[in-house]
Write an enzyme that holds these catalytic residues in place. Structure first.
Site, PDB file in Angstrom:
ATOM      1  N   SER A 126      41.489  43.250  39.069  1.00 39.38           N
ATOM      2  CA  SER A 126      40.899  42.762  40.306  1.00 39.38           C
ATOM      3  C   SER A 126      41.504  43.485  41.512  1.00 39.38           C
ATOM      4  O   SER A 126      41.384  44.694  41.618  1.00 39.38           O
ATOM      5  CB  SER A 126      41.070  41.250  40.384  1.00 39.38           C
ATOM      6  OG  SER A 126      40.208  40.681  41.329  1.00 39.38           O
ATOM      7  N   ASP A 224      49.063  33.253  54.974  1.00 40.48           N
ATOM      8  CA  ASP A 224      48.520  33.620  56.284  1.00 40.48           C
ATOM      9  C   ASP A 224      48.007  35.057  56.288  1.00 40.48           C
ATOM     10  O   ASP A 224      46.894  35.335  56.736  1.00 40.48           O
ATOM     11  CB  ASP A 224      49.581  33.448  57.370  1.00 40.48           C
ATOM     12  CG  ASP A 224      49.923  31.987  57.630  1.00 40.48           C
ATOM     13  OD1 ASP A 224      49.095  31.116  57.279  1.00 40.48           O
ATOM     14  OD2 ASP A 224      51.005  31.713  58.174  1.00 40.48           O
ATOM     15  N   HIS A 284      36.226  36.794  34.473  1.00 43.73           N
ATOM     16  CA  HIS A 284      36.940  37.745  35.323  1.00 43.73           C
ATOM     17  C   HIS A 284      38.354  38.012  34.816  1.00 43.73           C
ATOM     18  O   HIS A 284      38.835  39.132  34.865  1.00 43.73           O
ATOM     19  CB  HIS A 284      36.971  37.204  36.756  1.00 43.73           C
ATOM     20  CG  HIS A 284      37.624  38.112  37.744  1.00 43.73           C
ATOM     21  ND1 HIS A 284      37.291  39.442  37.853  1.00 43.73           N
ATOM     22  CD2 HIS A 284      38.604  37.872  38.668  1.00 43.73           C
ATOM     23  CE1 HIS A 284      38.024  40.003  38.816  1.00 43.73           C
ATOM     24  NE2 HIS A 284      38.830  39.071  39.309  1.00 43.73           N
TER      25      HIS A 284
END
Length: 306
Positions: A126, A224, A284
């Site tokens: 990924s 964040d 996946h």
């Protein structure tokens, strides 16, 4: 077999900092990138055979610990040194205000320099697969072969849209101070369940919750920064004019839409020697859904590389 691990919370010293290469990008780039020193685990024999090591990078919100058993299996099957890394802002690697495939490629190049590895086989899942693809495109002289696990340089699955909601839900978790990690995970699981319906996905996300030396629990991923860069960087592969001509294997989960059959022709324009393997019964996370088949496919490919 011996396992060597490294982790430290600071950036590389000046001699190991790397400049940008002269690769042509279609978007403006800065002139200099300072890599971080990634945490890694190295699976190796006392006497290392003279074959290129395998470097493994996990996907978004993953870590090298997710690949521990697979790294051991691949090492045992191929007698090849296997190095599993934590990407920046993940696992035990340093947090950093920048998160893009260009930065991750420089982190990888710096690690190869640090470990005195001239050429390596790169395997990534990924997000990690895209970082490995870009590294091969920018620095083909460092790459003996490339294995890309269920991701494409051409397109991004629509399921990426769910990731932002996952990140937001993780950021909003409220935990009381000084609770044991098991209780903290139960609390976090209940709060996540309102957004993340799939139990296996929640369990995967909760692998990122850890207990600090002070007795509090926190996320080890830089939520964040990852949320800030998700759409503009992680979800999009950089536009480059480079081509990687080395041996390349794309492994696709039959139940996943991250690589479509229609992508093959365009992928082969960038990776002319690409081969494709489809794993039935896998989504996946092919390496988790069908680990035995995954190890078999990867080992067979590695054994063709001298």
């Amino acid at each position: 077999m011996r396992i060597i691990s490294w982790k430290k919370e600071f950036q590389l010293s000046a001699p190991l900092q790397r400049h940008f290469s002269s690769a042509k990008f279609t978007t403006p780039q800065t002139d200099r990138i300072q890599p971080i020193q990634m945490a890694y685990s190295s699976y190796e024999l006392t006497s290392i055979p003279s074959i290129s090591p395998l470097i493994i990078m996990h996907g978004l919100l993953g870590s090298k610990s997710n690949w521990r058993s697979l790294s051991k299996s691949l090492h045992a099957q191929t007698c090849r040194r296997v190095v599993a890394v934590d990407a920046r802002n993940h696992g035990e690697s340093p947090h950093n205000e920048n998160h893009s495939y260009r930065y991750m490629a420089e982190d990888l190049r710096a690690l190869l320099t640090l470990l005195e590895i001239d050429r390596a086989v790169l395997l990534g899942h990924s997000m990690g697969g895209r970082a490995m693809m870009l590294t091969a495109l920018l620095y083909p002289n460092l790459v003996k072969g490339l294995i890309v696990v269920d991701t494409s340089p051409i397109r991004t699955s629509e399921s990426i849209n769910l990731v932002d909601s996952f990140l937001e839900a993780m950021r909003k978790i409220e935990l009381p101070p000084k609770v044991p990690i098991l209780i903290a995970k139960n609390i976090a699981d209940r709060q996540l369940s309102t957004v993340v319906k799939d139990i296996a996905t929640r369990q995967f996300l909760l692998t990122n919750l850890l207990e600090t030396e002070e007795g509090d629990c926190k996320w080890r991923v830089n939520l964040d920064v990852l949320q800030r860069y998700l759409v503009k960087q992680v979800a999009n592969f950089p536009l480059v004019t480079n081509v990687y001509n080395g041996p390349t294997l794309f492994i696709k989960g039959a139940l996943s839409d991250y690589i479509k059959d229609s992508d093959a022709e365009e992928i082969k324009r960038i990776f002319p020697n690409a081969e494709f393997e489809r794993v039935e019964g896998a989504g996946h996370s092919i390496h988790s859904d069908q680990p035995s088949k995954f190890v078999q496919i990867v080992s067979s490919f590695l054994k063709k590389l001298t």
